[in-house]
Design a protein around this motif. Sequence first.
Motif, PDB file in Angstrom:
ATOM      1  N   ASP A  22       2.155   1.599  -3.491  1.00  0.00           N
ATOM      2  CA  ASP A  22       1.112   2.115  -4.367  1.00  0.00           C
ATOM      3  C   ASP A  22       0.954   3.625  -4.189  1.00  0.00           C
ATOM      4  O   ASP A  22       0.752   4.358  -5.170  1.00  0.00           O
ATOM      5  N   SER A  23       1.064   4.104  -2.955  1.00  0.00           N
ATOM      6  CA  SER A  23       0.928   5.538  -2.704  1.00  0.00           C
ATOM      7  C   SER A  23       2.085   6.338  -3.299  1.00  0.00           C
ATOM      8  O   SER A  23       1.953   7.538  -3.548  1.00  0.00           O
ATOM      9  N   ARG A  78      -6.203  -2.222  -3.895  1.00  0.00           N
ATOM     10  CA  ARG A  78      -6.046  -0.805  -3.546  1.00  0.00           C
ATOM     11  C   ARG A  78      -7.356  -0.157  -3.157  1.00  0.00           C
ATOM     12  O   ARG A  78      -7.375   0.927  -2.563  1.00  0.00           O
ATOM     13  N   ARG A  97       0.831  -1.203   0.000  1.00  0.00           N
ATOM     14  CA  ARG A  97       0.000   0.000   0.000  1.00  0.00           C
ATOM     15  C   ARG A  97       0.869   1.258   0.000  1.00  0.00           C
ATOM     16  O   ARG A  97       0.549   2.249  -0.676  1.00  0.00           O
ATOM     17  N   ALA A  98       1.981   1.216   0.719  1.00  0.00           N
ATOM     18  CA  ALA A  98       2.902   2.343   0.700  1.00  0.00           C
ATOM     19  C   ALA A  98       3.527   2.486  -0.689  1.00  0.00           C
ATOM     20  O   ALA A  98       3.705   3.597  -1.197  1.00  0.00           O
ATOM     21  N   ARG A 128      -8.906  -0.894   2.290  1.00  0.00           N
ATOM     22  CA  ARG A 128      -7.893  -0.588   3.298  1.00  0.00           C
ATOM     23  C   ARG A 128      -7.918  -1.685   4.365  1.00  0.00           C
ATOM     24  O   ARG A 128      -8.964  -2.057   4.863  1.00  0.00           O
TER      25      ARG A 128
END
Length: 315
Positions: A188-189, A311, A185-186, A314
Amino acid sequence: MLDIIVNIISICIPSSVALLLASIGEMYNQRAGIFNLGCEGIMAIGAFIGMLVPFSVAGAGSAGGIYNVLGLVLAALSGALMGLFFGLIVITFRAPQGIAGIGLQMFGVGVAGTLFRHFVGGTQSIKGMGTLEIPLLSKIPYLGKMFFSHNAVTYLAFLLVPVSCYILFKSPWGLKVRSVGTYPRAADSMGINVTKTRYEALALGGMLAALGGAYLSVCHAKMFSDELISGRGFIAVALVYFGHWHPVKIMGGALLFSLAQTFQTVMQSFGISFPYEFAVMLPYVLVIVVLALTSGNQKDSPKSLGKPFNREIRT
Protein backbone atom coordinates in the motif's frame (compact mmCIF):
# COMPACT_ATOMS: atom_id res chain seq x y z
CA MET A 1 1.85 -54.25 -18.75
CA LEU A 2 2.50 -51.26 -21.01
CA ASP A 3 -1.17 -51.17 -22.04
CA ILE A 4 -2.17 -51.03 -18.37
CA ILE A 5 0.15 -48.07 -17.73
CA VAL A 6 -1.21 -46.27 -20.80
CA ASN A 7 -4.80 -46.81 -19.62
CA ILE A 8 -3.98 -45.59 -16.12
CA ILE A 9 -2.37 -42.36 -17.36
CA SER A 10 -5.18 -41.86 -19.90
CA ILE A 11 -7.68 -41.96 -17.02
CA CYS A 12 -5.54 -40.04 -14.53
CA ILE A 13 -4.97 -36.93 -16.67
CA PRO A 14 -8.62 -36.01 -17.38
CA SER A 15 -9.61 -36.94 -13.82
CA SER A 16 -7.17 -34.35 -12.46
CA VAL A 17 -8.44 -31.40 -14.52
CA ALA A 18 -11.22 -30.20 -12.19
CA LEU A 19 -8.83 -30.29 -9.22
CA LEU A 20 -6.10 -28.55 -11.18
CA LEU A 21 -8.35 -25.69 -12.27
CA ALA A 22 -9.87 -25.20 -8.81
CA SER A 23 -6.54 -25.40 -6.98
CA ILE A 24 -4.84 -22.94 -9.38
CA GLY A 25 -7.75 -20.58 -8.75
CA GLU A 26 -7.40 -21.04 -4.99
CA MET A 27 -3.67 -20.40 -5.34
CA TYR A 28 -4.38 -16.92 -6.72
CA ASN A 29 -6.74 -16.29 -3.79
CA GLN A 30 -4.20 -17.33 -1.20
CA ARG A 31 -1.30 -15.58 -2.93
CA ALA A 32 -3.33 -12.40 -2.49
CA GLY A 33 -3.88 -13.18 1.20
CA ILE A 34 -7.44 -14.53 1.01
CA PHE A 35 -8.25 -17.98 2.37
CA ASN A 36 -11.34 -19.19 0.48
CA LEU A 37 -12.96 -22.32 1.87
CA GLY A 38 -15.97 -21.68 -0.36
CA CYS A 39 -14.30 -23.25 -3.40
CA GLU A 40 -16.64 -26.25 -3.17
CA GLY A 41 -19.72 -24.04 -3.43
CA ILE A 42 -18.32 -22.14 -6.41
CA MET A 43 -17.55 -25.42 -8.17
CA ALA A 44 -21.11 -26.62 -7.54
CA ILE A 45 -22.61 -23.48 -9.07
CA GLY A 46 -20.27 -23.76 -12.04
CA ALA A 47 -21.15 -27.42 -12.56
CA PHE A 48 -24.88 -26.67 -12.54
CA ILE A 49 -24.73 -23.69 -14.90
CA GLY A 50 -22.32 -25.45 -17.22
CA MET A 51 -24.70 -28.39 -17.58
CA LEU A 52 -27.92 -26.33 -17.65
CA VAL A 53 -27.06 -24.36 -20.80
CA PRO A 54 -26.52 -27.28 -23.22
CA PHE A 55 -29.33 -29.25 -21.54
CA SER A 56 -31.87 -26.43 -21.89
CA VAL A 57 -30.95 -25.39 -25.42
CA ALA A 58 -29.89 -28.63 -27.08
CA GLY A 59 -31.71 -31.14 -24.89
CA ALA A 60 -30.44 -34.21 -23.06
CA GLY A 61 -28.33 -36.44 -25.24
CA SER A 62 -28.38 -34.02 -28.17
CA ALA A 63 -25.35 -32.49 -29.78
CA GLY A 64 -24.31 -29.55 -27.63
CA GLY A 65 -21.77 -27.96 -29.97
CA ILE A 66 -21.36 -24.27 -29.25
CA TYR A 67 -23.75 -24.53 -26.30
CA ASN A 68 -21.18 -26.56 -24.37
CA VAL A 69 -18.71 -23.71 -24.78
CA LEU A 70 -21.41 -21.20 -23.83
CA GLY A 71 -22.15 -23.22 -20.70
CA LEU A 72 -18.47 -23.21 -19.73
CA VAL A 73 -18.20 -19.45 -20.31
CA LEU A 74 -21.33 -18.64 -18.28
CA ALA A 75 -20.15 -20.96 -15.53
CA ALA A 76 -16.81 -19.13 -15.37
CA LEU A 77 -18.58 -15.77 -15.23
CA SER A 78 -20.80 -16.99 -12.40
CA GLY A 79 -17.67 -18.08 -10.53
CA ALA A 80 -16.16 -14.63 -10.97
CA LEU A 81 -19.32 -13.06 -9.53
CA MET A 82 -19.23 -15.42 -6.55
CA GLY A 83 -15.59 -14.55 -6.01
CA LEU A 84 -16.46 -10.87 -5.98
CA PHE A 85 -19.36 -11.55 -3.60
CA PHE A 86 -16.96 -13.36 -1.27
CA GLY A 87 -14.61 -10.38 -1.55
CA LEU A 88 -17.40 -8.03 -0.48
CA ILE A 89 -17.84 -10.10 2.67
CA VAL A 90 -14.22 -10.64 3.68
CA ILE A 91 -12.45 -7.60 2.16
CA THR A 92 -14.97 -4.78 2.45
CA PHE A 93 -16.87 -5.99 5.53
CA ARG A 94 -13.81 -7.83 6.97
CA ALA A 95 -15.73 -10.92 8.07
CA PRO A 96 -13.64 -13.90 9.29
CA GLN A 97 -12.48 -15.64 6.14
CA GLY A 98 -12.82 -19.19 7.43
CA ILE A 99 -16.42 -18.79 8.57
CA ALA A 100 -17.37 -16.80 5.45
CA GLY A 101 -15.83 -19.52 3.27
CA ILE A 102 -17.85 -22.25 4.92
CA GLY A 103 -20.96 -20.12 4.46
CA LEU A 104 -20.16 -19.66 0.77
CA GLN A 105 -19.65 -23.41 0.41
CA MET A 106 -23.04 -24.18 1.95
CA PHE A 107 -24.70 -21.43 -0.08
CA GLY A 108 -23.25 -22.61 -3.39
CA VAL A 109 -24.01 -26.30 -2.88
CA GLY A 110 -27.52 -25.54 -1.63
CA VAL A 111 -28.40 -23.13 -4.43
CA ALA A 112 -27.00 -25.44 -7.12
CA GLY A 113 -28.97 -28.42 -5.78
CA THR A 114 -32.19 -26.44 -5.41
CA LEU A 115 -32.03 -24.89 -8.87
CA PHE A 116 -31.14 -28.26 -10.39
CA ARG A 117 -34.22 -29.91 -8.95
CA HIS A 118 -36.36 -26.95 -10.04
CA PHE A 119 -35.16 -26.60 -13.64
CA VAL A 120 -34.07 -30.17 -14.43
CA GLY A 121 -35.88 -32.32 -11.90
CA GLY A 122 -33.59 -35.33 -11.83
CA THR A 123 -30.34 -36.73 -13.11
CA GLN A 124 -30.10 -36.13 -16.85
CA SER A 125 -27.16 -36.76 -19.13
CA ILE A 126 -25.92 -34.51 -21.92
CA LYS A 127 -23.68 -35.31 -24.83
CA GLY A 128 -21.15 -32.86 -23.50
CA MET A 129 -17.83 -31.88 -24.99
CA GLY A 130 -16.10 -34.50 -27.08
CA THR A 131 -12.46 -35.41 -27.58
CA LEU A 132 -10.21 -33.03 -29.49
CA GLU A 133 -7.38 -35.08 -30.93
CA ILE A 134 -4.21 -33.15 -31.76
CA PRO A 135 -3.34 -33.77 -35.42
CA LEU A 136 -0.34 -36.06 -35.91
CA LEU A 137 0.53 -36.12 -32.21
CA SER A 138 -2.57 -38.17 -31.33
CA LYS A 139 -1.36 -40.86 -33.75
CA ILE A 140 1.88 -41.48 -31.87
CA PRO A 141 1.73 -45.00 -30.36
CA TYR A 142 0.91 -44.95 -26.64
CA LEU A 143 1.84 -41.25 -26.17
CA GLY A 144 -0.99 -40.12 -28.41
CA LYS A 145 -3.63 -41.81 -26.29
CA MET A 146 -2.10 -40.63 -23.02
CA PHE A 147 -1.44 -36.97 -23.79
CA PHE A 148 -3.03 -35.85 -27.05
CA SER A 149 -6.53 -37.37 -27.11
CA HIS A 150 -8.48 -35.31 -24.59
CA ASN A 151 -11.05 -32.52 -24.68
CA ALA A 152 -10.15 -28.87 -25.12
CA VAL A 153 -10.58 -27.97 -21.44
CA THR A 154 -7.98 -30.57 -20.45
CA TYR A 155 -5.38 -28.94 -22.70
CA LEU A 156 -6.41 -25.52 -21.37
CA ALA A 157 -5.99 -26.62 -17.75
CA PHE A 158 -2.45 -27.89 -18.22
CA LEU A 159 -1.52 -24.91 -20.38
CA LEU A 160 -2.64 -22.77 -17.46
CA VAL A 161 0.27 -24.08 -15.36
CA PRO A 162 3.12 -22.37 -17.28
CA VAL A 163 0.87 -19.36 -17.91
CA SER A 164 0.28 -19.02 -14.16
CA CYS A 165 4.02 -19.32 -13.51
CA TYR A 166 4.60 -16.41 -15.85
CA ILE A 167 1.75 -14.35 -14.40
CA LEU A 168 2.85 -14.85 -10.80
CA PHE A 169 6.59 -14.50 -11.15
CA LYS A 170 7.14 -12.41 -14.29
CA SER A 171 4.20 -10.04 -14.71
CA PRO A 172 3.57 -6.76 -12.84
CA TRP A 173 0.12 -7.97 -11.74
CA GLY A 174 1.61 -11.15 -10.31
CA LEU A 175 4.06 -9.05 -8.30
CA LYS A 176 1.13 -7.05 -6.93
CA VAL A 177 -0.72 -10.23 -5.96
CA ARG A 178 2.28 -11.66 -4.14
CA SER A 179 3.03 -8.38 -2.42
CA VAL A 180 -0.51 -7.84 -1.07
CA GLY A 181 -0.52 -11.41 0.22
CA THR A 182 2.84 -11.06 1.93
CA TYR A 183 3.21 -7.45 3.13
CA PRO A 184 0.01 -5.56 2.25
CA ARG A 185 0.98 -2.46 4.22
CA ALA A 186 4.29 -2.20 2.38
CA ALA A 187 2.46 -2.74 -0.91
CA ASP A 188 0.00 0.00 0.00
CA SER A 189 2.86 2.39 0.79
CA MET A 190 4.23 1.71 -2.72
CA GLY A 191 0.94 2.81 -4.29
CA ILE A 192 -0.57 -0.65 -4.88
CA ASN A 193 -4.31 -0.79 -4.34
CA VAL A 194 -4.54 -3.76 -1.96
CA THR A 195 -8.33 -3.97 -2.03
CA LYS A 196 -8.55 -3.86 -5.82
CA THR A 197 -5.81 -6.46 -6.28
CA ARG A 198 -7.46 -8.85 -3.84
CA TYR A 199 -10.82 -8.43 -5.56
CA GLU A 200 -9.17 -9.20 -8.91
CA ALA A 201 -7.52 -12.32 -7.50
CA LEU A 202 -10.83 -13.51 -6.04
CA ALA A 203 -12.62 -12.96 -9.36
CA LEU A 204 -9.95 -14.95 -11.21
CA GLY A 205 -9.92 -17.67 -8.56
CA GLY A 206 -13.71 -17.97 -8.61
CA MET A 207 -13.70 -18.12 -12.41
CA LEU A 208 -11.24 -21.04 -12.43
CA ALA A 209 -13.05 -22.89 -9.63
CA ALA A 210 -16.38 -22.62 -11.44
CA LEU A 211 -14.73 -23.73 -14.68
CA GLY A 212 -13.41 -26.76 -12.81
CA GLY A 213 -16.94 -27.59 -11.68
CA ALA A 214 -18.32 -27.06 -15.18
CA TYR A 215 -15.63 -29.37 -16.55
CA LEU A 216 -17.04 -32.16 -14.40
CA SER A 217 -20.60 -31.72 -15.66
CA VAL A 218 -19.91 -30.83 -19.30
CA CYS A 219 -16.71 -32.71 -20.18
CA HIS A 220 -16.18 -35.51 -17.66
CA ALA A 221 -19.34 -36.92 -16.07
CA LYS A 222 -21.61 -35.14 -18.62
CA MET A 223 -24.35 -34.81 -16.03
CA PHE A 224 -25.07 -33.03 -12.75
CA SER A 225 -25.94 -34.41 -9.35
CA ASP A 226 -25.66 -33.24 -5.75
CA GLU A 227 -22.64 -35.53 -5.25
CA LEU A 228 -20.78 -34.49 -8.38
CA ILE A 229 -18.21 -32.27 -6.65
CA SER A 230 -17.67 -34.76 -3.79
CA GLY A 231 -15.31 -32.67 -1.70
CA ARG A 232 -13.04 -31.63 -4.57
CA GLY A 233 -13.27 -28.00 -3.47
CA PHE A 234 -11.75 -28.80 -0.09
CA ILE A 235 -9.14 -31.03 -1.70
CA ALA A 236 -8.24 -28.12 -4.00
CA VAL A 237 -7.59 -25.94 -0.95
CA ALA A 238 -5.38 -28.67 0.52
CA LEU A 239 -3.48 -29.06 -2.76
CA VAL A 240 -2.44 -25.40 -2.60
CA TYR A 241 -0.69 -26.12 0.70
CA PHE A 242 0.70 -29.37 -0.68
CA GLY A 243 2.07 -27.53 -3.73
CA HIS A 244 3.55 -24.68 -1.67
CA TRP A 245 1.58 -22.09 -3.66
CA HIS A 246 3.47 -22.96 -6.87
CA PRO A 247 1.55 -23.94 -10.05
CA VAL A 248 3.89 -26.78 -11.07
CA LYS A 249 3.84 -28.40 -7.64
CA ILE A 250 0.07 -27.99 -7.44
CA MET A 251 -0.23 -29.79 -10.78
CA GLY A 252 1.84 -32.64 -9.35
CA GLY A 253 -0.48 -32.85 -6.37
CA ALA A 254 -3.57 -32.92 -8.58
CA LEU A 255 -2.08 -35.75 -10.65
CA LEU A 256 -1.12 -37.64 -7.50
CA PHE A 257 -4.62 -37.35 -6.07
CA SER A 258 -6.12 -38.40 -9.40
CA LEU A 259 -3.78 -41.40 -9.52
CA ALA A 260 -5.01 -42.43 -6.08
CA GLN A 261 -8.58 -42.18 -7.37
CA THR A 262 -7.77 -44.61 -10.18
CA PHE A 263 -6.32 -47.09 -7.70
CA GLN A 264 -9.37 -49.32 -7.89
CA THR A 265 -9.11 -49.45 -11.69
CA VAL A 266 -5.48 -50.53 -11.35
CA MET A 267 -6.38 -53.32 -8.95
CA GLN A 268 -9.11 -54.55 -11.25
CA SER A 269 -6.70 -54.52 -14.19
CA PHE A 270 -4.47 -56.93 -12.30
CA GLY A 271 -7.44 -59.02 -11.23
CA ILE A 272 -6.89 -58.23 -7.54
CA SER A 273 -9.92 -58.18 -5.28
CA PHE A 274 -9.90 -54.98 -3.25
CA PRO A 275 -12.51 -53.41 -0.92
CA TYR A 276 -14.35 -50.67 -2.79
CA GLU A 277 -14.79 -48.58 0.36
CA PHE A 278 -11.04 -48.41 0.95
CA ALA A 279 -10.43 -47.42 -2.68
CA VAL A 280 -12.87 -44.50 -2.29
CA MET A 281 -11.27 -43.45 1.00
CA LEU A 282 -7.64 -43.72 -0.18
CA PRO A 283 -7.30 -40.34 -2.00
CA TYR A 284 -8.56 -38.38 1.00
CA VAL A 285 -6.32 -40.31 3.40
CA LEU A 286 -3.41 -39.61 1.08
CA VAL A 287 -4.06 -35.86 1.20
CA ILE A 288 -4.18 -35.89 5.01
CA VAL A 289 -0.94 -37.88 5.26
CA VAL A 290 0.91 -35.66 2.77
CA LEU A 291 -0.27 -32.47 4.47
CA ALA A 292 0.78 -33.85 7.86
CA LEU A 293 4.26 -34.66 6.54
CA THR A 294 4.73 -31.29 4.81
CA SER A 295 3.02 -29.00 7.33
CA GLY A 296 6.31 -28.05 8.98
CA ASN A 297 7.78 -26.64 5.77
CA GLN A 298 5.55 -23.71 4.84
CA LYS A 299 8.19 -21.02 4.33
CA ASP A 300 6.64 -20.09 1.00
CA SER A 301 3.23 -19.34 2.48
CA PRO A 302 1.84 -15.79 2.09
CA LYS A 303 2.59 -14.09 5.38
CA SER A 304 -0.74 -12.22 5.50
CA LEU A 305 -2.90 -15.18 4.48
CA GLY A 306 -6.29 -14.91 6.17
CA LYS A 307 -5.58 -11.50 7.69
CA PRO A 308 -7.85 -8.56 6.76
CA PHE A 309 -6.19 -5.31 5.73
CA ASN A 310 -7.25 -1.91 6.97
CA ARG A 311 -4.97 0.94 5.90
CA GLU A 312 -6.39 3.11 8.68
CA ILE A 313 -5.19 0.78 11.43
CA ARG A 314 -1.53 0.02 12.03
CA THR A 315 -0.77 -3.48 13.29
